[in-house]
Design a protein around this motif. Structure first.
Motif, PDB file in Angstrom:
ATOM      1  N   GLN A 538       0.817  -1.212   0.000  1.00 37.55           N
ATOM      2  CA  GLN A 538       0.000   0.000   0.000  1.00 37.55           C
ATOM      3  C   GLN A 538       0.852   1.265   0.000  1.00 37.55           C
ATOM      4  O   GLN A 538       0.537   2.239  -0.683  1.00 37.55           O
ATOM      5  CB  GLN A 538      -0.925   0.000   1.218  1.00 37.55           C
ATOM      6  CG  GLN A 538      -1.949  -1.126   1.216  1.00 37.55           C
ATOM      7  CD  GLN A 538      -2.856  -1.082   2.432  1.00 37.55           C
ATOM      8  OE1 GLN A 538      -3.038  -0.040   3.041  1.00 37.55           O
ATOM      9  NE2 GLN A 538      -3.434  -2.219   2.801  1.00 37.55           N
ATOM     10  N   HIS A 541       2.245   2.115  -3.306  1.00 39.31           N
ATOM     11  CA  HIS A 541       1.191   2.339  -4.301  1.00 39.31           C
ATOM     12  C   HIS A 541       1.249   1.275  -5.406  1.00 39.31           C
ATOM     13  O   HIS A 541       1.202   1.573  -6.601  1.00 39.31           O
ATOM     14  CB  HIS A 541       1.317   3.737  -4.907  1.00 39.31           C
ATOM     15  CG  HIS A 541       1.194   4.830  -3.909  1.00 39.31           C
ATOM     16  ND1 HIS A 541      -0.017   5.266  -3.413  1.00 39.31           N
ATOM     17  CD2 HIS A 541       2.146   5.562  -3.262  1.00 39.31           C
ATOM     18  CE1 HIS A 541       0.186   6.233  -2.525  1.00 39.31           C
ATOM     19  NE2 HIS A 541       1.484   6.432  -2.409  1.00 39.31           N
ATOM     20  N   THR A 543      -0.334  -2.238  -7.162  1.00 35.74           N
ATOM     21  CA  THR A 543      -1.611  -2.922  -7.381  1.00 35.74           C
ATOM     22  C   THR A 543      -1.348  -4.407  -7.512  1.00 35.74           C
ATOM     23  O   THR A 543      -0.248  -4.835  -7.886  1.00 35.74           O
ATOM     24  CB  THR A 543      -2.298  -2.384  -8.639  1.00 35.74           C
ATOM     25  OG1 THR A 543      -1.430  -2.563  -9.769  1.00 35.74           O
ATOM     26  CG2 THR A 543      -2.626  -0.910  -8.496  1.00 35.74           C
ATOM     27  N   CYS A 545      -2.621  -8.486  -5.782  1.00 33.25           N
ATOM     28  CA  CYS A 545      -3.383  -9.223  -4.788  1.00 33.25           C
ATOM     29  C   CYS A 545      -2.477 -10.205  -4.066  1.00 33.25           C
ATOM     30  O   CYS A 545      -1.394 -10.565  -4.552  1.00 33.25           O
ATOM     31  CB  CYS A 545      -4.561  -9.961  -5.432  1.00 33.25           C
ATOM     32  SG  CYS A 545      -4.067 -11.254  -6.582  1.00 33.25           S
ATOM     33  N   ASP A 609      -6.385  -2.141  -7.812  1.00 34.07           N
ATOM     34  CA  ASP A 609      -6.055  -1.843  -6.429  1.00 34.07           C
ATOM     35  C   ASP A 609      -5.365  -3.046  -5.824  1.00 34.07           C
ATOM     36  O   ASP A 609      -5.059  -4.023  -6.511  1.00 34.07           O
ATOM     37  CB  ASP A 609      -7.313  -1.476  -5.634  1.00 34.07           C
ATOM     38  CG  ASP A 609      -8.372  -2.567  -5.695  1.00 34.07           C
ATOM     39  OD1 ASP A 609      -8.125  -3.575  -6.395  1.00 34.07           O
ATOM     40  OD2 ASP A 609      -9.438  -2.425  -5.062  1.00 34.07           O
ATOM     41  N   TRP A 610      -5.119  -2.987  -4.533  1.00 29.21           N
ATOM     42  CA  TRP A 610      -4.442  -4.066  -3.794  1.00 29.21           C
ATOM     43  C   TRP A 610      -5.456  -4.748  -2.885  1.00 29.21           C
ATOM     44  O   TRP A 610      -6.184  -4.102  -2.142  1.00 29.21           O
ATOM     45  CB  TRP A 610      -3.287  -3.493  -2.973  1.00 29.21           C
ATOM     46  CG  TRP A 610      -2.721  -4.469  -1.985  1.00 29.21           C
ATOM     47  CD1 TRP A 610      -2.977  -4.523  -0.661  1.00 29.21           C
ATOM     48  CD2 TRP A 610      -1.806  -5.540  -2.264  1.00 29.21           C
ATOM     49  NE1 TRP A 610      -2.299  -5.542  -0.072  1.00 29.21           N
ATOM     50  CE2 TRP A 610      -1.558  -6.201  -1.027  1.00 29.21           C
ATOM     51  CE3 TRP A 610      -1.183  -5.999  -3.400  1.00 29.21           C
ATOM     52  CZ2 TRP A 610      -0.709  -7.287  -0.928  1.00 29.21           C
ATOM     53  CZ3 TRP A 610      -0.328  -7.089  -3.301  1.00 29.21           C
ATOM     54  CH2 TRP A 610      -0.103  -7.726  -2.083  1.00 29.21           C
ATOM     55  N   LYS A 611      -5.518  -6.079  -2.940  1.00 33.49           N
ATOM     56  CA  LYS A 611      -6.475  -6.856  -2.158  1.00 33.49           C
ATOM     57  C   LYS A 611      -5.800  -8.097  -1.589  1.00 33.49           C
ATOM     58  O   LYS A 611      -4.772  -8.560  -2.100  1.00 33.49           O
ATOM     59  CB  LYS A 611      -7.675  -7.286  -3.020  1.00 33.49           C
ATOM     60  CG  LYS A 611      -8.611  -6.161  -3.393  1.00 33.49           C
ATOM     61  CD  LYS A 611      -9.804  -6.703  -4.155  1.00 33.49           C
ATOM     62  CE  LYS A 611     -10.769  -5.581  -4.516  1.00 33.49           C
ATOM     63  NZ  LYS A 611     -11.942  -6.089  -5.265  1.00 33.49           N
TER      64      LYS A 611
END
Length: 649
Positions: A538, A541, A543, A545, A609-611
């Motif tokens: 995060q 920045h 992206t 998973c 995004d990041w998950k």
């Protein structure tokens, strides 16, 4: 000497001027202080209880206006007891408070003495006589009513404190209340008679009126309303009309809440809003009420079903472990698992009759048409569409992953060269300023005077008036300091600008290509390691998973080159993967490690995004990555994991 009324009027005017309104308590205290001849200090202390901080000012004004006023001394008067018939009231004479200029005696008038309550002795006697007559009339009314309620006539002087009541039927509660009120009235009458007999002089207008009012209320309340029933048993009044008696029924708290909720139901729009052509009738106006929390009870058998699912899952895992142990012994485990991982190209993507790039050229969308022999005089290019004997030179275009403009290579100067260049720039700017001053375009700057060079710059002026010169120099110094601080404040970034600048420094330009890296971790049960991976992704920045699965924990990240370099160092060097996690032994931790499965570049980002995703089966992990078009990352990581397990065995 001035009269008491004049003095009170004067004090009242002073209070009105000071407070803006007339306060009787302040006027009385001020007049009392003046009458007793108190000095200013004592009067100020007494007035502070009413006026607080404004008391000294008020007392000063009071004594300045009433300093020469004198109040005649008053005498204590004795009054004849109204019950005493032996003598007559002695009348005292009061000398005239006013004297003429010749100081001759003026005949004084005889005044009737006035008590502290504001009434004369004759008025009090008349008041007592009237009160006695009213009390006798009330006693006669009560005695006349006694035979109706079964009670003997009242004898106030000798009536006991609690007279015995006759037996009353239980259902006739109204009659019982009337008897009780009559008894209380009799007690009050006896109390009044005893007070009149012992101390009649204390019965003032206010006390007599209060006692008479209490007696009237008790007598009026002691009259019970007659209960009349008709032949059918209904309650009727004296005129014969049916009377509906109010009945109080017990009400539950739940019924009260339900009735209150009905009052705050959903409000529908009024008719004026319904006639509006722009109003949507489907809109419902909800009342401004807050929904109360209620208990949520679980359905019967919920935890039984949950327990059955857990037992079935444990049994399935046990069965899978037995099957895997048997397959390892038979040496068919790796081949079977690799076959499952490999995508089924035949079923998913069947082989077409004509590829799409050939369908643009072939006439009949068939490869057989290209093998037909040519006829006499027929050109070979006639079999194809858009192909001729001419040579086509395609227009060259810029590759997508290369910059459109070549950045110039910066010139690296030594420290001495940079210093020399900076000196030359300052010299040129100073020379340009001097030329403008010589031409009269700008005024010459004032000399920069400081305390240290004061005598050298100003010279004789500093000797003639050193105080004035020093003040002038310090003013210039303060002005320069203020100008410097204002320039710094103008250059200072705001909170949002600082945040944007920091974010811009962290964010990298990925328009020319996105760097991608895929990592595989055997065990990430250690919460500390999991937190480091999540927070660094995060903060950089990135992206992608993190897929959590048994023995195959996959990390896919996308971002700029600097962030990817730092994240790679974190994953392969900084994090200690051999530390045991929760519920893991030291032997399992020794086998744990992080491997770089693949790294490269893409044209665009596949993730937005990041998950972090927890999956229970391999199929779900592949389906999750398939949504982003990168399911081959999972196939590659899973195949390497299978091969490594076979090598370890």
């Amino acid at each position: 000497m001035a009269s008491l009324a004049d003095l009170r009027a004067t004090v009242a005017s002073i209070v009105t001027d000071e407070l803006g309104y007339t306060e009787k308590a302040v006027v009385d205290m001020a007049v009392d202080c003046l009458g007793k001849g108190m000095d200013r200090t004592t009067t100020t202390k007494l007035m502070q209880s009413l006026l607080d901080d404004s008391a000294p000012k008020f007392v000063e004004k009071l004594f300045s206006k009433t300093g020469d006023v004198k109040i005649p001394p008053t005498r204590k008067r004795r009054f004849r007891d109204p019950g005493d018939d032996t003598g007559t009231a002695r009348k005292r004479s009061i000398k005239s408070r006013f004297h003429d200029d010749d100081d001759t005696d003026v005949p004084y008038a005889v005044e009737e003495p006035v008590t502290t309550s504001g009434y004369t002795q004759s008025q009090i006697s008349d008041l007592i006589e009237n009160s006695k007559k009213q009390i006798e009339a009330r006693k006669q009314q009560i005695q006349n009513m006694a035979p109706l309620i079964g009670q003997t006539p009242l004898q106030p002087p000798s009536l006991p404190a609690a007279a015995p009541l006759p037996k009353i039927q239980e259902h006739d509660h109204l009659l019982a209340e009337a008897v009780e009120k009559a008894r209380r009235a009799a007690e009050l009458q006896a109390k009044i008679q005893s007070q009149l007999a012992n101390r009649p002089s204390l019965l003032t207008n206010l006390g007599a009126a209060k006692l008479i009012k209490d007696a009237d209320n008790l007598v009026d309340q002691s009259k019970p309303q007659p209960l009349i029933l008709d032949a059918e048993g209904r309650t009727i009044d004296s005129s014969g009309k049916t009377v509906q008696l109010s009945q109080r029924l017990p009400t539950l708290k739940a019924n009260i809440r339900a009735k209150r909720q009905e009052q705050f139901k959903i409000q529908r729009p009024n008719e004026d809003m319904m006639d509006n052509p722009f109003f949507d009738q489907r809109v419902i106006i909800h009342s401004a009420s807050r929904a109360k929390r209620s208990f949520l009870f679980n359905d019967k058998g919920k935890y039984e079903q949950l327990g059955q699912k857990m037992r079935a899952k444990a049994q399935l895992e046990k069965l899978q472990s037995e099957i895997s142990s048997v397959s390892k012994k038979s040496a068919i485990s790796s081949a079977t698992r690799l076959a499952l991982v490999a995508p089924q190209q035949g079923e998913a993507d069947p082989i077409p009759d004509v590829e799409w790039w050939d369908s643009l050229v072939l006439l009949n969308n068939n490869y057989a048409s290209a093998s037909i022999p040519l006829k006499e005089g027929q050109d070979a290019f006639s079999r194809y569409r858009g192909i001729s004997k001419l040579i086509e030179h395609p227009i060259p275009f810029q590759p997508p992953n290369e910059p459109r403009r070549v950045a110039p290579i910066p010139i690296l100067l030594t420290k001495k060269e940079r210093k020399k260049l900076r000196t030359q720039k300052r010299r040129e700017a100073e020379k340009e300023t001097q030329e403008k001053i010589q031409l009269g375009l700008v005024p010459p700057p004032q000399p920069k005077v400081k305390i240290s060079n004061l005598m050298r710059v100003l010279g004789s002026e500093a000797v003639q008036d050193p105080t004035k010169v020093e003040a002038h120099v310090r003013a210039q110094m303060a002005e320069r300091q203020k100008k410097h601080e204002e320039a710094n404040a103008a250059r200072k970034l705001t909170k949002d600008q600082k945040k944007t600048k920091k974010l811009k420094k962290m964010m990298e330009d990925t328009t020319l290509g996105v760097h991608v890296a895929v990592y595989r971790i055997r065990d990430i049960s250690n919460l500390s390691n999991k937190f480091k991976v999540d927070m660094n992704a995060q903060q950089y920045h990135l992206t992608g998973c993190l897929i959590l699965f048994k023995d195959v924990n996959l990390v896919v990240v996308e971002g700029g080159p600097k962030a990817m370099k730092k994240f790679k160092k974190l994953m392969l060097e900084r994090i200690k993967w051999r530390m045991p996690g929760k519920g893991k032994s030291a032997a399992d931790a020794e086998e744990n490690r992080c491997d770089l499965v693949w790294q490269g570049t893409n044209r665009d980002r596949n993730f937005i995004d990041w998950k972090i995703k927890q999956v229970g089966a391999e199929v779900f992990a592949r389906e999750h990555l398939k949504k982003y078009g990168v399911e081959h990352y999972w196939d590659l990581a899973l195949s390497q994991s299978i091969v490594e397990e076979e090598e370890d065995d």
